[in-house]
Every structure is written in C-alpha cells, then in structure tokens.
Design a protein around this motif. Structure first.
Motif, PDB file in Angstrom:
ATOM      1  N   TYR A  54       0.861  -1.186   0.000  1.00 40.88           N
ATOM      2  CA  TYR A  54       0.000   0.000   0.000  1.00 40.88           C
ATOM      3  C   TYR A  54       0.897   1.236   0.000  1.00 40.88           C
ATOM      4  O   TYR A  54       1.154   1.833   1.042  1.00 40.88           O
ATOM      5  N   PRO A  55       1.414   1.616  -1.186  1.00 42.00           N
ATOM      6  CA  PRO A  55       2.465   2.636  -1.247  1.00 42.00           C
ATOM      7  C   PRO A  55       1.996   4.087  -1.183  1.00 42.00           C
ATOM      8  O   PRO A  55       2.793   4.993  -1.399  1.00 42.00           O
ATOM      9  N   VAL A  56       0.751   4.343  -0.863  1.00 39.98           N
ATOM     10  CA  VAL A  56       0.247   5.721  -0.833  1.00 39.98           C
ATOM     11  C   VAL A  56       1.058   6.578   0.134  1.00 39.98           C
ATOM     12  O   VAL A  56       1.293   7.756  -0.121  1.00 39.98           O
ATOM     13  N   ASN A  57       1.514   6.004   1.234  1.00 42.33           N
ATOM     14  CA  ASN A  57       2.305   6.748   2.218  1.00 42.33           C
ATOM     15  C   ASN A  57       3.782   6.367   2.177  1.00 42.33           C
ATOM     16  O   ASN A  57       4.501   6.578   3.150  1.00 42.33           O
ATOM     17  N   ALA A  58       4.237   5.832   1.063  1.00 43.37           N
ATOM     18  CA  ALA A  58       5.639   5.412   0.930  1.00 43.37           C
ATOM     19  C   ALA A  58       6.562   6.622   1.080  1.00 43.37           C
ATOM     20  O   ALA A  58       6.181   7.742   0.746  1.00 43.37           O
ATOM     21  N   PRO A  59       7.783   6.396   1.553  1.00 43.11           N
ATOM     22  CA  PRO A  59       8.704   7.513   1.774  1.00 43.11           C
ATOM     23  C   PRO A  59       9.178   8.191   0.486  1.00 43.11           C
ATOM     24  O   PRO A  59       9.557   9.344   0.500  1.00 43.11           O
ATOM     25  N   LYS A  60       9.154   7.501  -0.623  1.00 46.91           N
ATOM     26  CA  LYS A  60       9.625   8.052  -1.901  1.00 46.91           C
ATOM     27  C   LYS A  60       8.621   7.757  -3.000  1.00 46.91           C
ATOM     28  O   LYS A  60       8.098   6.658  -3.090  1.00 46.91           O
ATOM     29  N   GLN A  61       8.340   8.727  -3.831  1.00 48.63           N
ATOM     30  CA  GLN A  61       7.511   8.598  -5.029  1.00 48.63           C
ATOM     31  C   GLN A  61       6.236   7.776  -4.805  1.00 48.63           C
ATOM     32  O   GLN A  61       5.984   6.799  -5.510  1.00 48.63           O
ATOM     33  N   PRO A  62       5.404   8.153  -3.853  1.00 50.56           N
ATOM     34  CA  PRO A  62       4.258   7.302  -3.519  1.00 50.56           C
ATOM     35  C   PRO A  62       3.291   7.064  -4.674  1.00 50.56           C
ATOM     36  O   PRO A  62       2.850   5.933  -4.867  1.00 50.56           O
ATOM     37  N   TRP A  63       2.972   8.075  -5.464  1.00 49.80           N
ATOM     38  CA  TRP A  63       1.960   7.875  -6.507  1.00 49.80           C
ATOM     39  C   TRP A  63       2.506   7.090  -7.686  1.00 49.80           C
ATOM     40  O   TRP A  63       1.782   6.324  -8.320  1.00 49.80           O
ATOM     41  N   ILE A  64       3.769   7.230  -7.959  1.00 50.90           N
ATOM     42  CA  ILE A  64       4.376   6.405  -9.006  1.00 50.90           C
ATOM     43  C   ILE A  64       4.440   4.953  -8.536  1.00 50.90           C
ATOM     44  O   ILE A  64       4.208   4.022  -9.303  1.00 50.90           O
ATOM     45  N   ASN A  65       4.695   4.765  -7.242  1.00 48.14           N
ATOM     46  CA  ASN A  65       4.735   3.407  -6.700  1.00 48.14           C
ATOM     47  C   ASN A  65       3.350   2.792  -6.593  1.00 48.14           C
ATOM     48  O   ASN A  65       3.221   1.564  -6.583  1.00 48.14           O
ATOM     49  N   VAL A  66       2.313   3.618  -6.526  1.00 48.58           N
ATOM     50  CA  VAL A  66       0.944   3.081  -6.571  1.00 48.58           C
ATOM     51  C   VAL A  66       0.732   2.374  -7.908  1.00 48.58           C
ATOM     52  O   VAL A  66       0.113   1.304  -7.960  1.00 48.58           O
ATOM     53  N   LEU A  67       1.260   2.962  -8.989  1.00 48.96           N
ATOM     54  CA  LEU A  67       1.152   2.300 -10.297  1.00 48.96           C
ATOM     55  C   LEU A  67       1.840   0.939 -10.265  1.00 48.96           C
ATOM     56  O   LEU A  67       1.322  -0.037 -10.809  1.00 48.96           O
ATOM     57  N   GLY A  68       3.011   0.879  -9.625  1.00 47.66           N
ATOM     58  CA  GLY A  68       3.712  -0.395  -9.497  1.00 47.66           C
ATOM     59  C   GLY A  68       2.928  -1.399  -8.674  1.00 47.66           C
ATOM     60  O   GLY A  68       2.866  -2.584  -9.010  1.00 47.66           O
ATOM     61  N   ALA A  69       2.308  -0.921  -7.587  1.00 49.96           N
ATOM     62  CA  ALA A  69       1.501  -1.814  -6.742  1.00 49.96           C
ATOM     63  C   ALA A  69       0.276  -2.319  -7.507  1.00 49.96           C
ATOM     64  O   ALA A  69      -0.056  -3.506  -7.450  1.00 49.96           O
ATOM     65  N   LEU A  70      -0.382  -1.424  -8.248  1.00 47.28           N
ATOM     66  CA  LEU A  70      -1.533  -1.851  -9.053  1.00 47.28           C
ATOM     67  C   LEU A  70      -1.107  -2.873 -10.103  1.00 47.28           C
ATOM     68  O   LEU A  70      -1.828  -3.829 -10.382  1.00 47.28           O
ATOM     69  N   SER A  71       0.085  -2.675 -10.656  1.00 51.83           N
ATOM     70  CA  SER A  71       0.622  -3.633 -11.612  1.00 51.83           C
ATOM     71  C   SER A  71       0.835  -4.999 -10.947  1.00 51.83           C
ATOM     72  O   SER A  71       0.492  -6.032 -11.504  1.00 51.83           O
ATOM     73  N   LEU A  72       1.387  -4.979  -9.742  1.00 54.84           N
ATOM     74  CA  LEU A  72       1.603  -6.223  -9.003  1.00 54.84           C
ATOM     75  C   LEU A  72       0.274  -6.914  -8.693  1.00 54.84           C
ATOM     76  O   LEU A  72       0.139  -8.122  -8.876  1.00 54.84           O
ATOM     77  N   TYR A  73      -0.735  -6.141  -8.257  1.00 51.49           N
ATOM     78  CA  TYR A  73      -2.041  -6.728  -7.945  1.00 51.49           C
ATOM     79  C   TYR A  73      -2.688  -7.317  -9.188  1.00 51.49           C
ATOM     80  O   TYR A  73      -3.257  -8.413  -9.147  1.00 51.49           O
TER      81      TYR A  73
END
Length: 170
Positions: A54-73
């Motif tokens: 759940y990268p919304v609150n990630a320390p770096k690039q949270p919204w770009i990492n949301v795309l990565g998480a959605l890709s993983l899901y």
C-alpha cells in the motif's frame, strides 16, 4: 520487465494459434516474480513491507509506486485466474485474462516514471534503463498492432445454431 514483455508477446503469439509447449520454447513460462521485495533490503530507501503493498504513504515517489503496486495486484489476478482456467471456462477466463494488458501498461509507466535512485530526480527518458522499458513497451504495442491486423483478416466467427427439435429426436 523482460519477463513481462516476453509473457505478453508469447500470449499474443498464442492468440494466433501458436503453442509454446508444442513449439519453441517447448515449455510453459512463469513470469510471476516478486521483484519489488528487493527494495526492502535497501538501507537508503526506507521502505517497509506495507509500503510495497500500500504505497500511498511510501517515503519516496508514492503515486508512481501506486502504479507499481496496481501492476503487481493485476499480475497476481492474472496468474491466480490462470490457475482456475478450467473451472472458469475458456470464454470467461479469456475475458479476465485481458487484464494482462493493463498490467503491462501500468508496469511500463511505473518503470518509466520511477527514479531508480529514489531521490525524486527529473525523468531522463534517454537513460539506459528507461530506454529499455520504452523499447519493451514499443515492442508490445507493435505486436498488438500485428495481432489486431491478423484478426481483421480472419473470417467472422461461426454462429452455432441449435439443431431443430425434429433432428434431435432421430
């Protein structure tokens, strides 16, 4: 990136009646790898397991990492539904399996927009890693174009009509 691209390309080739088990490479190919877990071992990234899921609150690039998480899901969804392909039936499974294209799109965009140093540097579209991602994406787009062109050249699907009641009784 390479495995996802190869998987999409093999899927496109299979959709035109190619079978990788009967022909080259003579085996099934599994692309389900959890590459994001490597970031947990970085001493500078400071990501937690929750930041990957759940990268919304990630320390770096949270919204770009949301795309990565959605890709993983979505990749997990494609893999999971593939295990139940027979139970779902070919038509329903194939419809669900089109999620693989969204997976690839999310993965490519994530790969292009992510700063590999995690320092929020501007995107260098000509960086070697970015060019590789862009080439993989271009290759898939071109292959999809060829697949669509092939499909347009095929005769229309046959319509299966029920047999008349008189013919079924005899």
């Amino acid at each position: 990136m390479t495995l996802l691209t190869l998987n999409i390309l093999i899927g496109l080739v299979m959709s035109v009646k190619y079978n990788p088990v009967r022909s080259w490479p003579h085996r099934r190919i599994n692309t389900f790898k959890l590459h994001p877990l490597i970031i947990l071992f970085s001493s500078t990234a400071k990501f937690t397991f929750l930041d990957i899921l759940y990268p919304v609150n990630a320390p770096k690039q949270p919204w770009i990492n949301v795309l990565g998480a959605l890709s993983l899901y979505s990749l997990a969804f494609v893999v999971l539904t593939s295990y139940f392909r027979r139970e779902l039936g070919r038509k329903k499974w194939k419809t669900l399996h089109f999620t693989a294209y969204a997976t690839a799109a999310l993965f490519y965009v994530h790969g292009i927009l992510t700063d590999p140093t995690l320092k929020d540097a501007p995107i260098d579209f000509f960086d070697g890693e970015k060019v590789y991602v862009e080439l993989c994406m271009l290759l898939v787009i071109v292959a999809i174009g060829f697949r669509v062109r092939w499909q347009l050249g095929q005769p229309p699907a046959r319509v299966h009509r029920p047999k008349p009641a008189a013919a079924r009784k005899s």
